[in-house]
Design a protein around this motif. Structure first.
Motif, PDB file in Angstrom:
ATOM      1  N   SER A  79      -0.519  -3.873  12.010  1.00 30.93           N
ATOM      2  CA  SER A  79       0.425  -4.689  12.139  1.00 30.93           C
ATOM      3  C   SER A  79       0.115  -5.735  13.066  1.00 30.93           C
ATOM      4  CB  SER A  79       1.677  -4.032  12.917  1.00 30.93           C
ATOM      5  OG  SER A  79       1.230  -3.678  14.398  1.00 30.93           O
ATOM      6  N   ARG A  80      -1.276  -5.712  13.681  1.00 31.49           N
ATOM      7  CA  ARG A  80      -1.873  -6.842  14.386  1.00 31.49           C
ATOM      8  C   ARG A  80      -2.908  -7.406  13.455  1.00 31.49           C
ATOM      9  NH1 ARG A  80      -3.034  -2.097  17.666  1.00 31.49           N
ATOM     10  NH2 ARG A  80      -5.141  -2.442  17.305  1.00 31.49           N
ATOM     11  N   VAL A  81      -3.046  -7.103  12.313  1.00 28.81           N
ATOM     12  CA  VAL A  81      -3.960  -8.011  11.488  1.00 28.81           C
ATOM     13  C   VAL A  81      -3.305  -9.448  11.272  1.00 28.81           C
ATOM     14  CG1 VAL A  81      -4.877  -8.035   9.122  1.00 28.81           C
ATOM     15  CG2 VAL A  81      -4.939  -5.749  10.347  1.00 28.81           C
ATOM     16  N   GLY A  82      -2.048  -9.586  10.867  1.00 27.29           N
ATOM     17  CA  GLY A  82      -1.578 -10.900  10.442  1.00 27.29           C
ATOM     18  C   GLY A  82      -1.961 -11.895  11.454  1.00 27.29           C
ATOM     19  N   PRO A  83      -1.500 -11.809  12.832  1.00 30.67           N
ATOM     20  CA  PRO A  83      -1.843 -12.677  13.852  1.00 30.67           C
ATOM     21  C   PRO A  83      -3.601 -13.172  14.109  1.00 30.67           C
ATOM     22  CG  PRO A  83      -0.361 -11.242  14.876  1.00 30.67           C
ATOM     23  CD  PRO A  83      -0.787 -10.695  13.700  1.00 30.67           C
ATOM     24  N   VAL A  84      -4.255 -12.002  13.664  1.00 27.69           N
ATOM     25  CA  VAL A  84      -5.908 -12.369  13.740  1.00 27.69           C
ATOM     26  C   VAL A  84      -5.847 -13.346  12.561  1.00 27.69           C
ATOM     27  CG1 VAL A  84      -8.034 -11.348  13.564  1.00 27.69           C
ATOM     28  CG2 VAL A  84      -6.363 -10.212  15.014  1.00 27.69           C
ATOM     29  N   LEU A  85      -5.482 -12.916  11.356  1.00 24.32           N
ATOM     30  CA  LEU A  85      -5.876 -13.697   9.866  1.00 24.32           C
ATOM     31  C   LEU A  85      -5.203 -15.270  10.486  1.00 24.32           C
ATOM     32  CD1 LEU A  85      -5.000 -11.278   7.412  1.00 24.32           C
ATOM     33  CD2 LEU A  85      -7.141 -11.850   7.811  1.00 24.32           C
ATOM     34  N   THR A  86      -4.170 -15.235  11.184  1.00 31.09           N
ATOM     35  CA  THR A  86      -3.537 -16.806  11.135  1.00 31.09           C
ATOM     36  C   THR A  86      -4.558 -17.379  12.170  1.00 31.09           C
ATOM     37  OG1 THR A  86      -1.350 -15.936  10.912  1.00 31.09           O
ATOM     38  CG2 THR A  86      -1.577 -18.013  12.147  1.00 31.09           C
ATOM     39  N   GLU A  87      -4.886 -16.746  13.178  1.00 30.49           N
ATOM     40  CA  GLU A  87      -5.895 -17.377  14.438  1.00 30.49           C
ATOM     41  C   GLU A  87      -7.233 -17.990  13.718  1.00 30.49           C
ATOM     42  OE1 GLU A  87      -8.663 -15.853  18.001  1.00 30.49           O
ATOM     43  OE2 GLU A  87      -6.620 -14.830  17.676  1.00 30.49           O
ATOM     44  N   LEU A  88      -7.727 -17.150  12.460  1.00 33.15           N
ATOM     45  CA  LEU A  88      -8.996 -17.388  11.832  1.00 33.15           C
ATOM     46  C   LEU A  88      -8.828 -18.393  10.667  1.00 33.15           C
ATOM     47  CD1 LEU A  88     -10.599 -13.713  12.056  1.00 33.15           C
ATOM     48  CD2 LEU A  88     -11.009 -15.717  13.306  1.00 33.15           C
ATOM     49  N   GLY A  89      -7.492 -18.614  10.400  1.00 33.41           N
ATOM     50  CA  GLY A  89      -7.279 -19.564   9.195  1.00 33.41           C
ATOM     51  C   GLY A  89      -7.247 -18.879   7.922  1.00 33.41           C
ATOM     52  N   LEU A  90      -6.889 -17.541   7.880  1.00 31.97           N
ATOM     53  CA  LEU A  90      -7.470 -16.802   6.744  1.00 31.97           C
ATOM     54  C   LEU A  90      -5.992 -16.175   6.343  1.00 31.97           C
ATOM     55  CD1 LEU A  90     -10.567 -14.680   7.871  1.00 31.97           C
ATOM     56  CD2 LEU A  90     -10.515 -16.788   6.219  1.00 31.97           C
ATOM     57  N   ALA A  91      -4.810 -16.364   6.976  1.00 33.10           N
ATOM     58  CA  ALA A  91      -3.724 -15.454   6.495  1.00 33.10           C
ATOM     59  C   ALA A  91      -3.179 -15.929   5.061  1.00 33.10           C
ATOM     60  CB  ALA A  91      -2.463 -16.157   7.496  1.00 33.10           C
ATOM     61  N   SER A  92      -3.345 -17.226   4.712  1.00 31.40           N
ATOM     62  CA  SER A  92      -3.053 -17.676   3.278  1.00 31.40           C
ATOM     63  C   SER A  92      -3.823 -17.035   2.098  1.00 31.40           C
ATOM     64  CB  SER A  92      -3.057 -19.007   3.100  1.00 31.40           C
ATOM     65  OG  SER A  92      -4.233 -19.414   3.160  1.00 31.40           O
ATOM     66  N   ARG A  93      -4.872 -16.472   2.292  1.00 34.84           N
ATOM     67  CA  ARG A  93      -5.850 -15.772   1.732  1.00 34.84           C
ATOM     68  C   ARG A  93      -5.482 -14.086   1.269  1.00 34.84           C
ATOM     69  NH1 ARG A  93     -10.191 -18.205   0.240  1.00 34.84           N
ATOM     70  NH2 ARG A  93     -10.628 -20.305   0.927  1.00 34.84           N
ATOM     71  N   VAL A  94      -4.573 -13.553   2.029  1.00 32.15           N
ATOM     72  CA  VAL A  94      -4.314 -12.110   2.009  1.00 32.15           C
ATOM     73  C   VAL A  94      -2.837 -12.245   1.509  1.00 32.15           C
ATOM     74  CG1 VAL A  94      -4.288  -9.927   2.941  1.00 32.15           C
ATOM     75  CG2 VAL A  94      -5.963 -11.802   3.801  1.00 32.15           C
ATOM     76  N   THR A  95      -2.495 -11.233   0.363  1.00 31.07           N
ATOM     77  CA  THR A  95      -1.056 -10.942   0.188  1.00 31.07           C
ATOM     78  C   THR A  95      -1.029  -9.689   0.903  1.00 31.07           C
ATOM     79  OG1 THR A  95      -1.110 -12.218  -1.687  1.00 31.07           O
ATOM     80  CG2 THR A  95       0.552 -10.429  -1.779  1.00 31.07           C
ATOM     81  N   VAL A  96      -0.247  -9.538   1.731  1.00 32.88           N
ATOM     82  CA  VAL A  96       0.165  -8.268   2.392  1.00 32.88           C
ATOM     83  C   VAL A  96       1.383  -7.749   1.730  1.00 32.88           C
ATOM     84  CG1 VAL A  96       0.865  -6.874   4.556  1.00 32.88           C
ATOM     85  CG2 VAL A  96      -0.689  -9.182   4.266  1.00 32.88           C
TER      86      VAL A  96
END
Length: 185
Positions: A127-144
């Motif tokens: 559940s903490r992965v999403g904010p880290v991906l967002t911070e790194l600019g990678l959230a759009s690269r992962v379909t959860v």
């Protein structure tokens, strides 16, 4: 646009929040990133989100940028060769930039990364992965896909198949092999 890399200090600081020392993924995650850079998968499936997820996403972003540069270089050397009356032979293949498999560049490299986890499990880092991906600019690269592995098959996007690389970090390994092995490339 240059993607953030796993060697970037900002990346290390961000993913540290996901590290669970007793899990050992701090050793596996860099290996997975290296494998992605080596095999250049188009479709990646992760079961059990956590520390490894940003490593996979960042490596895919890095490969996408490398392929973009290589594709332009391949097109450039091909145009120059053909304009000079040359043939696309072994000399062309090994000329800079030398590419072992030019056929890889026929289609655009647009990797697909799908991660499955039950995000309601309290002691999981998922559940903490999403904010880290967002911070790194990678959230759009992962379909959860928020589901248990046993309940996810109908929720997975069809363009995930065949799967080129799978990382199963869950207790359901036998179920994964029984259900997904035939969907692997």
């Amino acid at each position: 646009m240059t993607a953030i890399t796993v060697s970037d200090p900002a990346f290390s600081r961000a993913v540290e929040r996901l590290r669970v020392p007793e899990m050992g993924t701090e050793t596996v995650a860099p290996l997975l990133a290296l494998l992605v850079r080596l095999i250049r998968p188009r479709r990646v499936f992760e079961v059990g989100m956590g520390y490894t997820t940003p490593f996979l996403a960042a490596a895919l972003a890095q490969v996408e940028e490398q392929v973009r540069v290589e594709s332009a270089a391949l097109a450039g050397k091909t145009r120059a060769r053909l304009a000079a009356g040359g043939k696309l032979d072994d000399d062309w293949l090994t000329a800079d930039p030398a590419l072992a498999a030019p056929g890889f560049f026929v289609e655009p490299y647009q990797p697909r990364f799908v991660a499955v986890d039950n995000l309601s499990i309290a002691d999981s880092s998922a559940s903490r992965v999403g904010p880290v991906l967002t911070e790194l600019g990678l959230a759009s690269r992962v379909t959860v896909v928020d589901a248990d592995l046993r309940d996810c098959r109908d929720k997975l996007p069809e363009d995930l198949f065949p799967i080129d690389l799978a990382w199963v970090d869950a207790w359901e390994c036998l179920y994964f092999f029984d259900t997904f092995w035939d969907l692997m490339n």
